[in-house]
Design a protein around this motif. Sequence first.
Motif, mmCIF file in Angstrom:
data_model
loop_
_atom_site.group_PDB
_atom_site.id
_atom_site.type_symbol
_atom_site.label_atom_id
_atom_site.label_comp_id
_atom_site.label_asym_id
_atom_site.label_seq_id
_atom_site.Cartn_x
_atom_site.Cartn_y
_atom_site.Cartn_z
ATOM 1 N N ASN A 89 0.848 -1.175 0.000
ATOM 2 C CA ASN A 89 0.000 0.000 0.000
ATOM 3 C C ASN A 89 0.893 1.237 0.000
ATOM 4 O O ASN A 89 1.423 1.578 1.040
ATOM 5 C CB ASN A 89 -0.923 0.002 1.211
ATOM 6 C CG ASN A 89 -1.963 1.095 1.147
ATOM 7 O OD1 ASN A 89 -2.135 1.737 0.121
ATOM 8 N ND2 ASN A 89 -2.650 1.308 2.258
ATOM 9 N N PRO A 90 1.109 1.853 -1.129
ATOM 10 C CA PRO A 90 0.572 1.557 -2.446
ATOM 11 C C PRO A 90 1.209 0.289 -3.031
ATOM 12 O O PRO A 90 2.288 -0.110 -2.599
ATOM 13 C CB PRO A 90 0.950 2.789 -3.272
ATOM 14 C CG PRO A 90 2.187 3.308 -2.631
ATOM 15 C CD PRO A 90 2.042 2.988 -1.164
ATOM 16 N N PRO A 91 0.561 -0.305 -4.018
ATOM 17 C CA PRO A 91 1.067 -1.561 -4.590
ATOM 18 C C PRO A 91 2.282 -1.327 -5.505
ATOM 19 O O PRO A 91 2.143 -1.180 -6.715
ATOM 20 C CB PRO A 91 -0.129 -2.107 -5.358
ATOM 21 C CG PRO A 91 -0.933 -0.900 -5.707
ATOM 22 C CD PRO A 91 -0.721 0.081 -4.597
ATOM 23 N N ILE A 92 3.466 -1.289 -4.895
ATOM 24 C CA ILE A 92 4.686 -1.037 -5.676
ATOM 25 C C ILE A 92 5.729 -2.145 -5.520
ATOM 26 O O ILE A 92 6.677 -2.207 -6.294
ATOM 27 C CB ILE A 92 5.334 0.314 -5.307
ATOM 28 C CG1 ILE A 92 5.717 0.348 -3.825
ATOM 29 C CG2 ILE A 92 4.419 1.475 -5.682
ATOM 30 C CD1 ILE A 92 6.578 1.521 -3.426
ATOM 31 N N ASN A 93 5.573 -3.005 -4.524
ATOM 32 C CA ASN A 93 6.565 -4.046 -4.287
ATOM 33 C C ASN A 93 6.346 -5.232 -5.225
ATOM 34 O O ASN A 93 5.220 -5.598 -5.533
ATOM 35 C CB ASN A 93 6.497 -4.529 -2.838
ATOM 36 C CG ASN A 93 6.815 -3.421 -1.870
ATOM 37 O OD1 ASN A 93 7.830 -2.755 -2.001
ATOM 38 N ND2 ASN A 93 5.940 -3.201 -0.908
ATOM 39 N N ILE A 94 7.456 -5.824 -5.636
ATOM 40 C CA ILE A 94 7.424 -6.971 -6.531
ATOM 41 C C ILE A 94 8.047 -8.139 -5.786
ATOM 42 O O ILE A 94 9.020 -7.957 -5.044
ATOM 43 C CB ILE A 94 8.199 -6.665 -7.829
ATOM 44 C CG1 ILE A 94 7.552 -5.485 -8.546
ATOM 45 C CG2 ILE A 94 8.249 -7.876 -8.736
ATOM 46 C CD1 ILE A 94 8.385 -4.909 -9.661
ATOM 47 N N SER A 95 7.508 -9.340 -5.959
ATOM 48 C CA SER A 95 8.018 -10.490 -5.216
ATOM 49 C C SER A 95 7.827 -11.779 -6.001
ATOM 50 O O SER A 95 6.868 -11.931 -6.748
ATOM 51 C CB SER A 95 7.278 -10.616 -3.880
ATOM 52 O OG SER A 95 7.568 -11.843 -3.261
ATOM 53 N N TYR A 96 8.728 -12.719 -5.754
ATOM 54 C CA TYR A 96 8.585 -14.048 -6.345
ATOM 55 C C TYR A 96 7.471 -14.830 -5.669
ATOM 56 O O TYR A 96 7.136 -15.918 -6.099
ATOM 57 C CB TYR A 96 9.902 -14.835 -6.310
ATOM 58 C CG TYR A 96 10.626 -14.778 -4.999
ATOM 59 C CD1 TYR A 96 10.197 -15.494 -3.901
ATOM 60 C CD2 TYR A 96 11.754 -13.992 -4.866
ATOM 61 C CE1 TYR A 96 10.859 -15.431 -2.703
ATOM 62 C CE2 TYR A 96 12.428 -13.932 -3.664
ATOM 63 C CZ TYR A 96 11.980 -14.651 -2.581
ATOM 64 O OH TYR A 96 12.635 -14.580 -1.396
#
Length: 188
Positions: A89-96
Amino acid sequence: MPAPTAVAACGQKRLLNWFSLVSSKIIMASSIAFYCGPKDLDAINAYMESIGLHLIPLQIGGVVALEPSEGPLCYISLNPIVELHPYGNPPINISYAKDPLILFMRGYFKNPYLVNGFIQCPDIDADFEKIARPHFQKIKKWIFKNWKQMPGGDFYIGNDGAHLVVAGAKMVNAIPGELDFKLIDIGD
């Protein structure tokens, strides 16, 4: 195997974010560690691009540093960043944990140090691992074919990296004095 009670984390925000993603789980993953000079890194990057892979940052809006010493950690993705599923929040993280990604800690040379890198195929999500593993295996096969296995067998080294070592470069895991490490308690 019980969960670890503490991890040593690097002071860099990027690495702390990565450690926070795995702090409650033990990831059993396939990886390959290496030392590489700038020409070696260019070669492996060109190979990955030739098979349709993308280097992407850890967050939407971030960038993969052109100079690995300024931010070596990124992902290798089958898809461009616009097709991934960010969270937060906000949706900015990227993950496997949300997409089939391969973790890439780029090795680099910063005189007089040759800093190791690794490529890791996490298996935190079996479906994503099935998608990412064939690409990880292609990269691994490329490393086996193009770089030399070091004595002891745990690391590989590219030709440019080997030339730098012969010229006096010191092989290290991190540049002395540049990273602050601290112990983080993650509970039981």
